[in-house]
Scaffold this motif. Structure first.
Motif, mmCIF file in Angstrom:
data_model
loop_
_atom_site.group_PDB
_atom_site.id
_atom_site.type_symbol
_atom_site.label_atom_id
_atom_site.label_comp_id
_atom_site.label_asym_id
_atom_site.label_seq_id
_atom_site.Cartn_x
_atom_site.Cartn_y
_atom_site.Cartn_z
ATOM 1 N N LEU A 65 0.863 -1.179 0.000
ATOM 2 C CA LEU A 65 0.000 0.000 0.000
ATOM 3 C C LEU A 65 0.902 1.232 0.000
ATOM 4 C CD1 LEU A 65 -2.438 -1.026 2.892
ATOM 5 C CD2 LEU A 65 -2.524 -1.695 0.474
ATOM 6 N N THR A 66 0.639 2.165 -0.900
ATOM 7 C CA THR A 66 1.426 3.392 -0.998
ATOM 8 C C THR A 66 0.461 4.566 -1.001
ATOM 9 O OG1 THR A 66 3.112 2.272 -2.304
ATOM 10 C CG2 THR A 66 3.075 4.665 -2.421
ATOM 11 N N GLY A 67 0.604 5.466 -0.024
ATOM 12 C CA GLY A 67 -0.339 6.567 0.008
ATOM 13 C C GLY A 67 -0.024 7.622 1.031
ATOM 14 N N ARG A 68 -1.051 8.402 1.363
ATOM 15 C CA ARG A 68 -0.922 9.520 2.285
ATOM 16 C C ARG A 68 -1.895 9.318 3.440
ATOM 17 N NH1 ARG A 68 1.241 15.238 1.549
ATOM 18 N NH2 ARG A 68 2.629 13.996 0.311
ATOM 19 N N SER A 107 3.353 10.791 4.015
ATOM 20 C CA SER A 107 3.319 9.687 3.054
ATOM 21 C C SER A 107 3.672 8.417 3.813
ATOM 22 C CB SER A 107 4.327 9.909 1.931
ATOM 23 O OG SER A 107 3.963 11.037 1.179
ATOM 24 N N TYR A 108 2.967 7.332 3.508
ATOM 25 C CA TYR A 108 3.203 6.105 4.268
ATOM 26 C C TYR A 108 2.974 4.892 3.396
ATOM 27 C CZ TYR A 108 3.356 3.067 8.379
ATOM 28 O OH TYR A 108 3.698 2.109 9.297
ATOM 29 N N ASN A 109 3.938 3.997 3.408
ATOM 30 C CA ASN A 109 3.870 2.757 2.638
ATOM 31 C C ASN A 109 3.791 1.578 3.600
ATOM 32 O OD1 ASN A 109 4.220 4.349 0.360
ATOM 33 N ND2 ASN A 109 6.431 4.103 0.405
ATOM 34 N N VAL A 110 2.842 0.682 3.339
ATOM 35 C CA VAL A 110 2.650 -0.497 4.173
ATOM 36 C C VAL A 110 2.914 -1.730 3.303
ATOM 37 C CG1 VAL A 110 1.026 -1.790 5.602
ATOM 38 C CG2 VAL A 110 0.919 0.719 5.552
ATOM 39 N N PRO A 111 3.923 -2.533 3.646
ATOM 40 C CA PRO A 111 4.242 -3.705 2.833
ATOM 41 C C PRO A 111 3.139 -4.759 2.873
ATOM 42 C CG PRO A 111 5.978 -3.255 4.453
ATOM 43 C CD PRO A 111 4.831 -2.359 4.758
ATOM 44 N N ALA A 112 3.143 -5.612 1.869
ATOM 45 C CA ALA A 112 2.205 -6.733 1.810
ATOM 46 C C ALA A 112 2.339 -7.569 3.080
ATOM 47 C CB ALA A 112 2.497 -7.585 0.581
ATOM 48 N N HIS A 117 -8.259 10.590 10.094
ATOM 49 C CA HIS A 117 -9.271 10.996 9.126
ATOM 50 C C HIS A 117 -9.308 10.056 7.916
ATOM 51 C CE1 HIS A 117 -10.957 14.493 6.489
ATOM 52 N NE2 HIS A 117 -11.724 13.457 6.489
ATOM 53 N N PHE A 118 -8.158 9.878 7.254
ATOM 54 C CA PHE A 118 -8.163 8.968 6.111
ATOM 55 C C PHE A 118 -6.762 8.541 5.710
ATOM 56 C CE2 PHE A 118 -8.038 13.134 3.993
ATOM 57 C CZ PHE A 118 -7.132 12.952 2.963
ATOM 58 N N TYR A 119 -6.739 7.463 4.936
ATOM 59 C CA TYR A 119 -5.520 6.969 4.296
ATOM 60 C C TYR A 119 -5.884 6.750 2.832
ATOM 61 C CZ TYR A 119 -1.406 3.965 3.424
ATOM 62 O OH TYR A 119 -0.230 3.428 2.937
ATOM 63 N N TRP A 120 -5.369 7.590 1.966
ATOM 64 C CA TRP A 120 -5.629 7.505 0.535
ATOM 65 C C TRP A 120 -4.446 6.767 -0.072
ATOM 66 C CZ3 TRP A 120 -9.276 11.174 -2.031
ATOM 67 C CH2 TRP A 120 -9.459 10.849 -3.377
#
Length: 172
Positions: free
Chosen positions: A32-35, A53-58, A111-114
């Motif tokens: 997951l790659t997003g804000r 910005s935050y990336n979450v690995p599989a 609030h959110f993770y896009w």
């Protein structure tokens, strides 16, 4: 005795408005790659605003207790942008830990993770659309609590009893 009760009441007051935990459970086989955003809960301004910005690995399960301890999450978040005024260029980068981040944690809610899904270990996007996950607390976003893509699906929910927000992403 009155002073002790007063101090306990103040501490309980601060903790009742404190930022709750954020859990991101990526049960999918995609990164997951997003804000990631947290905002104040006043719908007229939604300030302050804290984001990164935050990336979450599989396959990762992330628990973020607060902005100020986000460097302990895996993967860590070592800095946040903070905006306290409605002007577009006013965000300030703040390293973790910080007294400002403690204050912001008492004034905001997740609030959110896009995000986009990417094939694990690459920068190649999957056929899924962007996932604008979260609650429309501010009235200016198109966030959703349930999104179904081509290869993944996601659910965002807030538990007011525990003051915890959870995002679950899994393969279809």
């Amino acid at each position: 005795m009155k002073k002790l009760l007063y101090l306990i009441a103040i501490c309980l007051g601060f903790t009742s408005f404190a930022q709750g935990y954020l859990h991101i459970y990526n049960y999918s086989s995609y990164d997951l790659t997003g804000r990631l955003y947290a905002n104040g809960t006043n719908p007229s301004s939604c300030l302050p605003e804290v984001f990164t910005s935050y990336n979450v690995p599989a396959g990762a399960m992330v628990d973020i207790k607060s902005f100020n301890t986000s460097d302990l999450a895996i993967p860590p978040i070592n800095g946040w942008a903070v905006r306290t005024a409605p002007t577009s260029g006013s965000a300030v980068n703040v390293a973790v830990p910080s007294g400002l981040l403690i204050t912001m944690g008492n004034l905001t809610r997740w609030h959110f993770y896009w995000f986009q899904t990417r094939y694990a270990g690459t920068s190649t996007q999957t056929p899924d659309p962007d996932f604008p996950m979260g609650e429309n607390l501010c009235g200016w976003s198109t966030n959703s609590t349930d999104v179904y893509g081509v290869v993944t699906q996601a659910k965002w929910y807030y538990d007011p009893v525990t003051n915890e927000t959870t995002l679950i992403v899994k393969d279809i």
